[in-house]
Design a protein around this motif. Structure first.
Motif: not given
Ligand code: ADP
Ligand code: ZN
Length: 432
Positions: A243-248
């Protein structure tokens, strides 16, 4: 404008991002060429040398990397550092076959935590927050990944891991959890259990950070309703870091990719050509700062599109639209391409009558594919089961272009998932 964890990085101009990416890419390509036999051989075969990377678009000269490579060079042959420099190992959840591993150096863990901290802060988390991590701890990247990010923010971390659902909800009430991290399917399950326990009014949740598997907008609404929080989507994969690659951000208009660490491209999965900005295709990621197990042009098999337009949150990093499915999630049934998300959409449209708990069973009988969908009726359902079944079958046919047999089951008869949901049982593979 919201809060940022690393404003100087999250709001860089496009020129600054490109300059940084090029510098890091050159560094990375040089070190994988020197330290990883597979990359060196492939680059030699393709006739590219690290010195040929003069501008960002030269990235497309480099060969791709696939999940199969991670299997073939399992467990350590893709490391670009000495084994003694690796301080942690994680493994993929193995949704699509034999699992693969990833090795992290101390710097890699720190960078990863920064990525997760950015996503938590984007949902309003701070050192005053209480972050409950209900992703599984262990080899899966979800638990420890979210944990380190939350610690980096300085929040009070509640490492419940997944499972033990009622106890988990009691903690949530007693400790005043403000942020919940878990898979969307576990969030649905938590929501159901909160309702049964009648404790929704004791919750203090503000935001949920949900990812690791596909989920729909309808599911988002149901989770928000059940838990009384704002639900955010995050994207990640073990091969790249977790987790941490892309986020809203608060605008919820796509997920910002951590572009200082990762360069995204969109390719046509068949021709492998890089597609122009805004095109829909397979997401390919290159890690430009990761030391342990760098990935050059890793084919994620996730299908999406990138949006380079300005986001009103002030962040400049490109946004990826929610992946529509993975190329290897796609079922081919009687020659027709079917994605589980299409079925989910139909079920969620009928959420008064049925619950989104379903399972797809595919088999081959007399050389013909059979296609069955088991769906739970909603506890509120009072109508005619036969009529409901016919209605769903006709909506599914319209959506998929192929007929499926629907079986309506009693509420709670399909096993709940504490991690990623298992939606597809393809028995054809066993007999091939
Ligand atoms: P596995 O491939 O074994 O499932 P991972 O646990 O690393 O291994 O899962 C990564 C994959 O999960 C991604 O490639 C993607 O297909 C899926 N995924 C992760 N986050 C999301 C998300 N927010 N939306 C849709 N799919 C996601
Ligand atoms: Zn934004």
């Amino acid at each position: 404008m919201g809060n940022y964890f690393q404003p100087d990085i999250e709001t860089m101009s496009r020129e600054e991002i490109s300059e940084l990416q090029l510098k890091n890419l050159q560094w990375q390509v040089k070190r994988v060429y020197e330290n990883v036999q597979m990359y060196r051989e492939r680059m030699d075969d393709a006739g590219v040398h690290p010195d040929d990377i003069k501008e960002l678009s030269d990235l497309s000269k480099l060969p791709f990397t696939t999940k199969q490579d991670l299997r073939d060079y399992y467990p350590f042959q893709l490391l670009a550092v000495r084994k003694r420099d690796i301080v942690r190992i994680h493994a993929s959840s193995g949704t699509t076959g034999k699992q693969i591993v990833a090795g992290y150096t101390r710097n890699d863990l720190d960078q990863w935590a920064n990525g997760v901290a950015r996503q938590l802060v984007a949902t309003g988390a701070s050192n005053k927050s209480r972050v409950q991590v209900s992703y599984g701890y262990g080899l899966f990247t979800g638990g420890l990944g979210a944990h380190q990010g939350a610690e980096k923010v300085g929040a009070m971390v509640i490492p419940t891991s997944s499972g033990n659902t009622e106890r988990q909800i009691r903690f949530m009430c007693d400790l005043g959890t403000t942020h919940l991290c878990c898979t969307p399917s576990y969030a649905m399950y938590l929501g159901e259990t909160v309702k049964e326990m009648g404790v929704k009014n004791q919750l203090n949740l503000q935001a949920g950070i949900f990812g690791a598997e596909p989920w729909t907008e309808e599911m988002r609404k149901q989770i928000q309703d059940a838990l009384g929080l704002k639900a955010y989507d995050i994207y990640g994969l073990t091969e790249i870091m977790g987790p941490g690659v892309a986020y809203e951000c608060e605008c919820q208009n796509g997920m910002h990719i951590c572009e200082d660490m990762i360069i995204p491209e969109i390719i046509d999965p068949d021709t492998e050509e890089v597609l122009p900005p805004g095109s829909f295709g397979e997401l390919v990621l290159t890690t430009v700062t990761k030391e342990g197990q760098p990935m050059i042009r890793y084919r994620t098999r996730d299908l999406c599109r990138l949006d380079y337009s300005t986001c009103s949150c002030g962040r400049t990093h490109v946004r990826m639209k929610k992946p529509a499915g993975r190329t290897d999630d796609m079922l081919i049934i009687r020659g027709v391409n079917v994605f589980p998300s299409q079925i989910e959409e139909v079920l969620l449209r009928n959420s008064i009558e049925v619950s989104p708990n379903y399972q797809i069973v595919v088999d081959r009988v007399n050389n013909t594919d059979t296609f069955d969908i088991n769906v739970e009726l909603s506890p509120r359902f009072t109508g005619d089961v036969d009529a409901e079944k016919r209605k769903l079958e006709s909506q599914l046919r319209a959506q998929l272009g192929i007929g499926a047999k629907v079986h309506l089951l009693r509420p709670k008869s399909i096993e709940r998932s504490e991690g990623k949901a298992k939606r597809v049982i393809d028995n054809r593979k066993l007999t091939d």
